[in-house]
Design an enzyme around this catalytic site. Sequence first.
Site, PDB file in Angstrom:
ATOM      1  N   TRP A  61       0.828  -1.192   0.000  1.00  0.00           N
ATOM      2  CA  TRP A  61       0.000   0.000   0.000  1.00  0.00           C
ATOM      3  C   TRP A  61       0.864   1.243   0.000  1.00  0.00           C
ATOM      4  O   TRP A  61       2.071   1.188   0.258  1.00  0.00           O
ATOM      5  CB  TRP A  61      -1.020  -0.010   1.135  1.00  0.00           C
ATOM      6  CG  TRP A  61      -0.496  -0.149   2.560  1.00  0.00           C
ATOM      7  CD1 TRP A  61       0.786  -0.292   2.978  1.00  0.00           C
ATOM      8  CD2 TRP A  61      -1.297  -0.166   3.735  1.00  0.00           C
ATOM      9  NE1 TRP A  61       0.869  -0.388   4.331  1.00  0.00           N
ATOM     10  CE2 TRP A  61      -0.411  -0.321   4.841  1.00  0.00           C
ATOM     11  CE3 TRP A  61      -2.655  -0.063   3.991  1.00  0.00           C
ATOM     12  CZ2 TRP A  61      -0.852  -0.362   6.168  1.00  0.00           C
ATOM     13  CZ3 TRP A  61      -3.085  -0.117   5.306  1.00  0.00           C
ATOM     14  CH2 TRP A  61      -2.184  -0.269   6.374  1.00  0.00           C
ATOM     15  N   HIS A  69      -8.100  19.679  -7.025  1.00  0.00           N
ATOM     16  CA  HIS A  69      -8.292  19.952  -8.451  1.00  0.00           C
ATOM     17  C   HIS A  69      -7.074  19.496  -9.249  1.00  0.00           C
ATOM     18  O   HIS A  69      -6.549  20.220 -10.087  1.00  0.00           O
ATOM     19  CB  HIS A  69      -8.608  21.428  -8.655  1.00  0.00           C
ATOM     20  CG  HIS A  69      -9.838  21.853  -7.929  1.00  0.00           C
ATOM     21  ND1 HIS A  69     -11.085  21.878  -8.508  1.00  0.00           N
ATOM     22  CD2 HIS A  69     -10.027  22.202  -6.626  1.00  0.00           C
ATOM     23  CE1 HIS A  69     -11.980  22.234  -7.611  1.00  0.00           C
ATOM     24  NE2 HIS A  69     -11.365  22.441  -6.457  1.00  0.00           N
ATOM     25  N   HIS A  73     -10.627  15.867 -12.764  1.00  0.00           N
ATOM     26  CA  HIS A  73     -11.239  16.261 -11.500  1.00  0.00           C
ATOM     27  C   HIS A  73     -12.601  16.933 -11.673  1.00  0.00           C
ATOM     28  O   HIS A  73     -12.983  17.334 -12.769  1.00  0.00           O
ATOM     29  CB  HIS A  73     -10.304  17.165 -10.689  1.00  0.00           C
ATOM     30  CG  HIS A  73     -10.007  18.486 -11.323  1.00  0.00           C
ATOM     31  ND1 HIS A  73      -9.022  18.654 -12.270  1.00  0.00           N
ATOM     32  CD2 HIS A  73     -10.558  19.709 -11.145  1.00  0.00           C
ATOM     33  CE1 HIS A  73      -8.970  19.922 -12.639  1.00  0.00           C
ATOM     34  NE2 HIS A  73      -9.903  20.585 -11.979  1.00  0.00           N
ATOM     35  N   ASP A  75     -15.440  19.794 -10.228  1.00  0.00           N
ATOM     36  CA  ASP A  75     -15.608  21.100  -9.573  1.00  0.00           C
ATOM     37  C   ASP A  75     -17.005  21.182  -8.970  1.00  0.00           C
ATOM     38  O   ASP A  75     -18.005  21.051  -9.690  1.00  0.00           O
ATOM     39  CB  ASP A  75     -15.454  22.243 -10.577  1.00  0.00           C
ATOM     40  CG  ASP A  75     -14.010  22.568 -10.895  1.00  0.00           C
ATOM     41  OD1 ASP A  75     -13.112  21.914 -10.338  1.00  0.00           O
ATOM     42  OD2 ASP A  75     -13.781  23.468 -11.732  1.00  0.00           O
ATOM     43  N   HIS A  79     -16.519  25.783  -5.272  1.00  0.00           N
ATOM     44  CA  HIS A  79     -15.165  26.055  -5.765  1.00  0.00           C
ATOM     45  C   HIS A  79     -14.997  27.516  -6.161  1.00  0.00           C
ATOM     46  O   HIS A  79     -13.905  28.068  -6.048  1.00  0.00           O
ATOM     47  CB  HIS A  79     -14.870  25.135  -6.954  1.00  0.00           C
ATOM     48  CG  HIS A  79     -13.582  25.401  -7.650  1.00  0.00           C
ATOM     49  ND1 HIS A  79     -12.386  25.546  -6.983  1.00  0.00           N
ATOM     50  CD2 HIS A  79     -13.294  25.536  -8.981  1.00  0.00           C
ATOM     51  CE1 HIS A  79     -11.417  25.758  -7.865  1.00  0.00           C
ATOM     52  NE2 HIS A  79     -11.946  25.771  -9.068  1.00  0.00           N
ATOM     53  N   HIS A 207     -16.503  29.017 -14.896  1.00  0.00           N
ATOM     54  CA  HIS A 207     -16.503  28.877 -13.441  1.00  0.00           C
ATOM     55  C   HIS A 207     -17.559  29.787 -12.804  1.00  0.00           C
ATOM     56  O   HIS A 207     -18.359  29.340 -11.974  1.00  0.00           O
ATOM     57  CB  HIS A 207     -15.126  29.207 -12.872  1.00  0.00           C
ATOM     58  CG  HIS A 207     -14.113  28.137 -13.065  1.00  0.00           C
ATOM     59  ND1 HIS A 207     -13.439  27.943 -14.247  1.00  0.00           N
ATOM     60  CD2 HIS A 207     -13.659  27.177 -12.212  1.00  0.00           C
ATOM     61  CE1 HIS A 207     -12.607  26.924 -14.123  1.00  0.00           C
ATOM     62  NE2 HIS A 207     -12.717  26.440 -12.898  1.00  0.00           N
TER      63      HIS A 207
END
Length: 256
Positions: A61, A69, A73, A75, A79, A207
């Site tokens: 492991w 981000h 990824h 959002d 954000h 955004h």
Amino acid sequence: MSALAHLAASLATGAVKTVDLTHTLDPDFPVMILPPEFGQCARFRVEEVSRYDERGPGWYWRNFSCGEHTGTHFDAPIHWISGRDLPNATVDAIPTSAFVGPVCVLDCSAEAAEDEDYLLDVEAIKAWEATHGEIPAGAWVLMRTDWSKKSGAEYLNMREDGAHTPGPTSEAIRFLVETREILGFGTETVGTDAGQGAHLSPPYPAHYILHGAGKLGLQCLANLDQLPATGAILICPPLKIKHGSGSPLRVLALVE
């Protein structure tokens, strides 16, 4: 046969296939670079804990760390400042129904190949709809540019005046959000906005407008050339990070 039983049978026979829309998360994958006066998103880092040795004889492991981000990824609305006061705006609070839905793929690859600063506009969206039908409410809209085929410095495409990558206009995002009532918007570049999106009004409109309306974003997608224009189902659950603004994730599509 129930709908789920039919889906299971279709997956088993290969009538429905799964397409991976995710880049491999590794330390070399580029992240967005902001002006030096701002905080920066951390790259993916990994360290080995044990691998069938004196540190752990029967197991392998690792520990990893990265920004919310980083890599392919998600959002969440929180954000961006425009979504900071909305309810259920963090990745752990968004209704799970938002993570599975129909997807429309707008192919802008030819335009992006000719113009690295290509901006998707309302006219182009309506031209796509004339061929494929109106974008349904509650759909994910993905902007295909084939930018995911680039890597390293070419992927970020940074110059003295910032990044040069394709994205949507303010009017296009407002049209998708307000007129088509989409669920979210995704791109193959490092952000949902164009590299020069700071010069649009409002700055970084994907955004600002998306998240201000409670809509969602996906970045650094791959293999959009394997999806049909319509008919696929997107599966994109982020990690359930408490108060998370976003999350690396594995994005899949179901395709007939």
